[in-house]
Write a protein that holds these residues in place. Structure first.
Motif, short mmCIF file in Angstrom:
data_model
loop_
_atom_site.label_atom_id
_atom_site.label_comp_id
_atom_site.label_asym_id
_atom_site.label_seq_id
_atom_site.Cartn_x
_atom_site.Cartn_y
_atom_site.Cartn_z
N LYS A 22 0.83 -1.21 0.00
CA LYS A 22 0.00 0.00 0.00
C LYS A 22 0.86 1.26 0.00
N VAL A 23 0.46 2.20 -0.86
CA VAL A 23 1.11 3.49 -0.98
C VAL A 23 0.09 4.58 -0.66
N THR A 24 0.44 5.48 0.25
CA THR A 24 -0.45 6.59 0.58
C THR A 24 0.29 7.90 0.33
N MET A 25 -0.35 8.77 -0.41
CA MET A 25 0.21 10.09 -0.69
C MET A 25 -0.44 11.12 0.23
N VAL A 26 0.38 11.95 0.85
CA VAL A 26 -0.10 13.06 1.67
C VAL A 26 0.16 14.35 0.90
N ASP A 50 -1.14 1.16 -11.72
CA ASP A 50 -1.41 0.46 -12.97
C ASP A 50 -0.29 -0.47 -13.39
N GLU A 51 0.96 -0.05 -13.16
CA GLU A 51 2.09 -0.84 -13.65
C GLU A 51 2.69 -1.78 -12.60
N LEU A 52 2.59 -1.40 -11.34
CA LEU A 52 3.21 -2.21 -10.29
C LEU A 52 2.18 -2.96 -9.44
N GLY A 53 0.91 -2.63 -9.62
CA GLY A 53 -0.15 -3.35 -8.90
C GLY A 53 -0.28 -2.99 -7.44
N VAL A 54 0.20 -1.81 -7.04
CA VAL A 54 0.12 -1.43 -5.63
C VAL A 54 -1.26 -0.88 -5.31
N GLU A 55 -1.62 -0.96 -4.06
CA GLU A 55 -2.85 -0.33 -3.56
C GLU A 55 -2.52 1.11 -3.22
N ILE A 56 -3.41 2.04 -3.54
CA ILE A 56 -3.09 3.45 -3.32
C ILE A 56 -4.18 4.15 -2.52
N ALA A 57 -3.77 5.23 -1.87
CA ALA A 57 -4.71 6.08 -1.13
C ALA A 57 -4.11 7.48 -1.08
N VAL A 58 -4.94 8.44 -0.74
CA VAL A 58 -4.47 9.82 -0.62
C VAL A 58 -5.09 10.45 0.62
N ILE A 59 -4.29 11.24 1.34
CA ILE A 59 -4.77 12.03 2.47
C ILE A 59 -4.47 13.48 2.15
N ASN A 73 -0.74 9.12 10.40
CA ASN A 73 -1.84 8.21 10.07
C ASN A 73 -1.54 7.40 8.82
N ALA A 74 -0.93 8.05 7.83
CA ALA A 74 -0.57 7.34 6.61
C ALA A 74 0.44 6.24 6.90
N ALA A 75 1.42 6.53 7.75
CA ALA A 75 2.47 5.56 8.06
C ALA A 75 1.93 4.35 8.81
N ARG A 76 0.90 4.55 9.59
CA ARG A 76 0.34 3.43 10.36
C ARG A 76 -0.37 2.43 9.45
N ASP A 77 -0.70 2.84 8.24
CA ASP A 77 -1.54 2.01 7.39
C ASP A 77 -0.92 1.75 6.02
N SER A 78 0.40 2.01 5.87
CA SER A 78 0.99 1.94 4.54
C SER A 78 2.39 1.34 4.58
N ASP A 79 2.82 0.88 3.40
CA ASP A 79 4.20 0.44 3.23
C ASP A 79 5.08 1.59 2.77
N ILE A 82 4.10 8.92 0.51
CA ILE A 82 4.60 9.98 -0.35
C ILE A 82 4.29 11.32 0.31
N ALA A 83 5.31 12.09 0.62
CA ALA A 83 5.13 13.42 1.22
C ALA A 83 5.42 14.47 0.16
N VAL A 84 4.45 15.35 -0.07
CA VAL A 84 4.55 16.29 -1.20
C VAL A 84 4.76 17.72 -0.71
N GLY A 85 5.87 18.32 -1.09
CA GLY A 85 6.05 19.74 -0.85
C GLY A 85 7.09 20.06 0.22
N PHE A 86 7.91 21.06 -0.05
CA PHE A 86 9.01 21.46 0.81
C PHE A 86 8.55 21.87 2.20
N MET A 87 7.30 22.35 2.33
CA MET A 87 6.83 22.81 3.64
C MET A 87 6.63 21.64 4.61
N MET A 88 6.70 20.41 4.09
CA MET A 88 6.53 19.22 4.92
C MET A 88 7.87 18.68 5.43
N THR A 89 8.98 19.32 5.07
CA THR A 89 10.31 18.77 5.33
C THR A 89 10.54 18.41 6.79
#
Length: 366
Positions: A22-26, A50-59, A73-79, A82-89
């Motif tokens: 599972k992959v979760t994007m924040v 589509d290409e790797l067959g992973v399960e995905i979610a977004v928060i 929360n994403a880390a508790r439920d994912s392998d 994905i953290a998006v944006g410099f403000m999340m550093t």
């Protein structure tokens, strides 16, 4: 035999369900639908599905205070997260060590001096200045007023590098063609105010800029709207006029108002009025980060920088405006790109360096 096969496939199905990767994007505060780097990163996640067959979610994050709970929360439920944006550093680097069995992929995230990247984090950053350089060169070639504009969001490195490359592109064009195109720059100090972006763009246009490049996330949607409004008024065309009419008017009047998009291909947002977009391949970075994270043998923590040499940045193919642009632009920029990839043309990465930037001697071989 059929009975055993049926049992085998049931067990296989249960195994794949229980152990799905599972992959979760924040998202950053712009969220999905920003038509910028959140949407671009999500395209890479969709490709992984589509290409790797992973399960995905977004928060989705509505404000910066959401980063900590969303990443946790994403880390508790994912392998993979994905953290998006410099403000999340800072939040990312604090959360990741708490989940050592989860891999984190930071998009547009780079450690501050002295900051250590956790062993389960890989970050992808980009040479935005190499992406905006050809956009600036093109703007200088296409302007009819001798003035072009730049509007940034918040003046952080990922944005100011865009400004620097854009100004460098203008400077190189001026030097090689003995012109004096000027750059008008301004900042909205926000990424989430399209109305302000439009107001700033209209002001720059009233001050003579006929092409305005934005690096301001959803704020820049207003810049694109301003170009479309000014252009359609200039041409006396409805805003939904077909592209053929816009191109005909361009050749009739020999002028237009253009926006230049950022991060992803934004040309479609106003065909004929968005000259090009300076892109960084956040989609490719997200996909590669997910793919590498699927095996401990392929995952490598640290910071990976993607520039023109790595095909990590580019401008768009200019699907809607290509016929408006002189052929010599494409010929010249291909040669300049070659020099950049070879390290013979170093593009400044900070606006403060533009004044001292010396254009090397360049002779086009054709």
């Amino acid at each position: 035999m059929k009975k055993y096969l049926s049992v085998f496939f049931v067990v296989l199905f249960l195994f794949s369900t229980i152990f799905a990767f599972k992959v979760t994007m924040v998202t950053d505060v712009g969220g999905l639908g920003d038509k910028s780097f959140n949407d671009g990163t999500w395209q890479g996640v969709l490709r992984a599905r589509d290409e790797l067959g992973v399960e995905i979610a977004v928060i989705q994050s509505s404000e910066q205070t959401d980063y900590l709970p969303n990443l946790s929360n994403a880390a508790r439920d994912s392998d993979v997260v994905i953290a998006v944006g410099f403000m999340m550093t800072d939040v990312l680097f604090n959360v990741a060590p708490q989940f050592p069995d989860v891999y984190f992929v930071g998009i547009d995230i780079e450690p501050s001096p002295g900051q250590i990247v956790p062993s389960n984090v890989v970050c992808y950053v980009f040479n935005e200045h190499e992406s905006s350089f050809p956009a600036g060169y093109l703007a200088a070639m296409m302007t009819k007023t001798g003035k072009v504009g730049f509007i940034g969001g918040v003046p952080v490195p990922a944005v100011t590098k865009y400004e620097a490359g854009y100004a460098a592109g203008v400077k190189v064009y001026n030097e090689l063609h003995n012109e004096d195109v000027q750059v008008i720059s301004g900042y909205a100090n926000t990424f989430n105010d399209p109305a302000l972006g439009k107001s700033l763009a209209l002001t720059q246009m009233e001050n003579g800029a006929d092409i305005v490049f934005h690096a301001s996330g959803p704020t820049g949607n207003g810049v694109i709207d301003a170009a479309k409004e000014k252009g359609s008024n200039l041409y006396d065309l409805p805003k939904n006029a077909p592209l053929e009419q816009i191109i005909d008017k361009y050749y009739e009047l020999e002028k237009n108002y253009f926006a230049i998009g950022v991060d992803v291909d934004q040309d479609y947002m106003a065909p004929g009025y968005v000259l090009t977009s300076a892109m960084k391949r956040v989609d490719t970075a997200a996909f590669e980060g997910i793919q590498a994270s699927m095996s401990v043998r392929t995952f490598e923590s640290g910071v990976f920088r993607l520039g023109m040499k790595e095909d990590g940045v580019s401008i768009t193919p200019m699907k809607y405006t290509r016929s408006m642009v002189p052929i010599r632009y494409f010929v010249e920029i291909e040669y300049l790109k070659k020099l950049i990839k070879e390290g013979k043309l170093i593009i400044p990465s900070d606006p403060s360096q533009i004044g001292s930037f010396e254009v090397p001697e360049i002779t086009f071989p054709y």
